[in-house]
Motif scaffolding. Structure first.
Motif, PDB file in Angstrom:
ATOM      1  N   GLU A 120       0.683  -1.302  -0.183  1.00 20.96           N
ATOM      2  CA  GLU A 120      -0.155   0.001  -0.002  1.00 20.96           C
ATOM      3  C   GLU A 120       0.737   1.269   0.022  1.00 20.96           C
ATOM      4  OE1 GLU A 120      -4.107  -0.202   2.318  1.00 20.96           O
ATOM      5  OE2 GLU A 120      -2.719  -1.637   3.296  1.00 20.96           O
TER       6      GLU A 120
ATOM      7  N   HIS B  53      -7.132  -2.833  -3.131  1.00 19.72           N
ATOM      8  CA  HIS B  53      -7.019  -1.495  -3.508  1.00 19.72           C
ATOM      9  C   HIS B  53      -6.783  -1.539  -5.100  1.00 19.72           C
ATOM     10  CE1 HIS B  53      -7.119  -0.858   0.733  1.00 19.72           C
ATOM     11  NE2 HIS B  53      -7.174   0.805   0.329  1.00 19.72           N
TER      12      HIS B  53
ATOM     13  N   GLU C  26     -11.105  -1.452  -3.340  1.00 17.43           N
ATOM     14  CA  GLU C  26     -11.348  -1.303  -2.054  1.00 17.43           C
ATOM     15  C   GLU C  26     -12.822  -0.795  -1.935  1.00 17.43           C
ATOM     16  OE1 GLU C  26      -9.347   2.563  -3.275  1.00 17.43           O
ATOM     17  OE2 GLU C  26      -9.472   0.613  -3.901  1.00 17.43           O
TER      18      GLU C  26
END
Length: 713
Positions: A504, A526, A554
């Motif tokens: 991330e 995501h 997400e």
């Protein structure tokens, strides 16, 4: 003097160095011995930086009186005097003001008057069942044990205000006058192993208090922007944020929305750490870098996941990572080894608490310095940027108001005993500190040889942490911690190493340094992370994904970026050969390359090893065979310079395992056609013997700066 932490490495006026420290709990000793104990610690071990907790309960036992840092109320509270002695002895200090410190003190070092039992304004931290989270207090119960007292909610208003007052007092009255360059304080550690030694607890262990849930829902508001947006993603119809409930029971999530709710709670746990770290640091106001000391994951099956979802150093914005080790003997316990290695790999940072002194309290194996020597070298081999001796000195001068649980000495077997005399361990620590004083900067700059990188997607850890153990190993579900543990074991058995990369926060440039990424999938991921991994594949790198392939982003909208890239990926496994192989004996080996035919070889001998250990080493243009005789449970660290054996450290003694050997190291280059020493070739055997360094009898053996040292008991 400018002190910085860059990628976890201590820099002093721009020069990097390995951080070697030892803890001294001044508050457990009579002030009359402080100077002598510190001088002995310095001279016997070579350590030049001490770490010391500042117990809140010790310096401010009464709520309506200001903290005492000068010894006005009691001599052992003269913290400023203690720091002045450190400065006069040329010792740097890592200041550790808590507010919670553990350190085997009553109520974890918190004053009694901040406990919810005695202060109704303090809200207790609660678990998923609504029960207070407990810690050992400062009174005996009717059965002679220690009363268990509720801990405060870390985001409670009154607790936060009083913590702020304590830390501001430390900052103003202590650190302002003692921070480098005017004083000895070079770094500050905030909190302890999470917030209240809770960094390894399950996600359902805390904090379900009203302040905690208010903070949780405020985080949801920031994350989703509006309640309507939250409802749209989660399929709910809440009219108030207060209606959003956290998860409370383990189970298999029914769908992606249920998984997303678990991921929200995992993010809350990482937010709790970040909020406290930054709030407490702001109150303290230090002029030097701040770091923390996370404990490794616990031993339960779900513990890797809980830890990975909570511990997010990439989100701390200026607070630096560090870790501790209190979970077992890694040379004999595979679970302890895996937990320790993950803590050392999670982010660059120093080991801030290695057990060098407690055998009665933890494990008898720690009576031998070889146990801690092995573990310190393991931490460095897999990514740590510093070592610590906890504690360096035995103490015996505290009262029941500080610790009524333990008897003197504390600890029982450190490098300096309770009479101020160096023990055998002092010489072992001296080997380490002297070696890294000479070679530390080069060692840290050397590149570890790794064959894979675990792609950490923390929402998967937050989901998997709640799965019942009976179904958690199902490869068709969302996973993170358990498949990472399985990867660790496979690579260790194959003599290979790995890294951890946070997906991330990684940039494409950072990810390019990880040519083989391994991860386990789930229902969603995501969109930005899918794009990152897809581009990584398109750039010719490898992504090995097990389990489900994410087809949602997400926001739980369709997203097949990663699925499409995986479908186009060349059907060949990326294999990166290990440059180091153990060919005889029970041991692990790690290599760090420092240039052509140069680097550092760490060999960690397991407790069950018998006989010599042999290692084959690929130096690039040449190969070498290393033959070692090392005590069971011991270790070796060799510096190879331009294809020759340079300085080294060898363990020949492990009293706990009754292993006493004459340590030796043989180093011989081989050719493409002669990859190993042929025992029948007398010339080759004579050549190896000529290049073997051996002690005269059982001992620890070192060569530092070209000078040979033999350390006998």
């Amino acid at each position: 003097m400018l002190i910085e932490l860059r990628d976890g490495v201590l820099h002093t006026d721009g020069a990097p160095g390995l951080l070697a420290t030892a803890d001294y709990p001044y508050y457990r000793d009579d002030p009359s011995v402080w100077r002598e104990r510190l001088r002995t610690l310095r001279d016997a071990t070579g350590i030049r930086v001490v770490t010391s907790y500042f117990p809140w309960r010790h310096h401010q036992p009464e709520a309506d009186l200001p903290p005492d840092f000068t010894g006005a109320t009691r001599p052992d509270r003269d913290l400023l005097g203690y720091l002045r002695i450190c400065a006069e002895l040329g010792l740097g200090v890592i200041a550790k003001p808590g507010p919670f410190i553990h350190a085997e003190t009553n109520y974890g070092g918190l004053p009694d008057w901040i406990c919810p039992l005695t202060n109704a304004q303090v809200e207790p931290s609660l678990d998923a069942d609504g029960r207070p989270v407990l810690w050992n207090g400062s009174r005996h119960d009717p059965d002679g044990g220690i009363e268990r007292w509720p801990l405060p909610s870390p985001v409670g208003a009154h607790f936060g205000a009083r913590v702020g007052e304590w830390l501001r007092a430390v900052g103003k009255e202590v650190l302002s006058a003692t921070t480098t360059p005017e004083g000895p304080v070079v770094l500050v550690q905030i909190a302890n192993e999470g917030l209240f030694t809770d960094g390894a607890l399950p996600l359902w262990a805390y904090d379900y208090s009203e302040p905690g849930l208010t903070f949780f829902r405020a985080g949801l508001h920031r994350r989703y922007g509006s309640l309507d947006a939250y409802n749209a993603v989660h399929g709910t119809a809440h009219r108030e944020w207060s209606a959003v409930e956290p998860p409370r029971e383990r189970g298999v999530p029914a769908d992606a929305r249920a998984e997303l709710a678990l991921a929200d709670w995992g993010r809350y746990h990482s937010d709790l750490l970040a909020e406290a770290y930054h709030g407490w640091t702001e109150a303290l106001g230090p002029a030097v870098p701040v770091l923390v000391n996370l404990n490794p994951p616990a031993g339960e099956a779900h513990a890797f996941d809980a830890w990975l979802s909570r511990v997010r150093p990439e989100r701390w914005n200026g607070i630096h990572y560090g870790f501790t080790n209190w979970m077992g003997v890694v040379s004999s316990d595979r679970t302890a080894h895996a937990r320790y290695v993950l803590a050392a790999k999670r982010a660059p940072g120093p080991n801030l608490e290695e057990n060098w002194g407690f055998s009665e309290l933890y494990d008898r194996a720690y009576a031998a310095g070889a146990t801690s020597f092995h573990q310190s070298l393991l931490a460095l081999a897999v990514g740590a940027t510093g070592i610590n001796v906890y504690t360096g000195v035995a103490t015996s001068g505290w009262g029941d108001d500080l610790d009524l649980m333990h008897s003197a000495p504390y600890p029982d077997c450190p490098p300096v005993d309770a009479q101020g005399r160096p023990t055998d361990k002092a010489a072992t620590v001296r080997m380490l500190s002297d070696f890294f004083a000479v070679h530390g900067a080069e060692y840290l700059a050397a590149l570890p040889a790794t064959q894979a990188s675990w792609g950490l997607y923390a929402p998967y850890a937050a989901i998997a942490a709640w799965l019942p153990d009976v179904v958690a190993d199902d490869p068709s579900g969302t996973g993170c911690g358990r498949p990472l543990r399985a990867l660790h074991e496979r690579l260790r058995d194959a003599g290979q190493d790995y890294r951890v990369v946070d997906l991330e926060s990684a940039t494409p440039e950072q990810l390019a340094g990880h040519p083989r990424i391994v991860l386990h999938g789930g229902r969603f991921m995501h969109r930005a992370v899918q794009q990152l991994l897809a581009a990584h594949i398109m750039a010719g790198h490898t992504v090995e994904l097990s389990g489900p392939v994410p087809l949602l982003d997400e926001e739980l909208t369709p997203c097949a970026l990663l699925a499409d890239a995986l479908a186009q990926q060349a059907r060949q496994e990326c294999t990166l050969a290990s440059p180091v192989r153990v060919t005889a004996g029970s041991a692990d080996a790690y290599w760090r390359s420092a240039g052509p035919d140069s680097g550092y070889l760490t060999v960690l001998v397991q407790s069950d090893n018998e006989g010599p250990v042999a290692v084959e080493l690929d130096l690039g243009s040449r190969s070498a065979r290393v033959t070692l005789t090392v005590a069971a449970g011991g270790a070796a660290l060799l510096r190879i310079l331009a294809g020759t054996l340079d300085d080294f450290l060898l363990t020949g003694l492990n009293a706990y395992l009754a292993s006493a050997v004459t340590p030796s190291v043989g180093f011989a280059l081989t050719t493409d056609t002669d990859t190993a020493v042929d025992a029948a070739d007398t010339a080759a055997v004579a050549d190896v013997a000529a290049r073997t360094v051996r002690a005269e009898g059982p001992a620890d053996l070192a060569r530092i700066g070209g000078i040979l040292r033999t350390l006998t008991p």
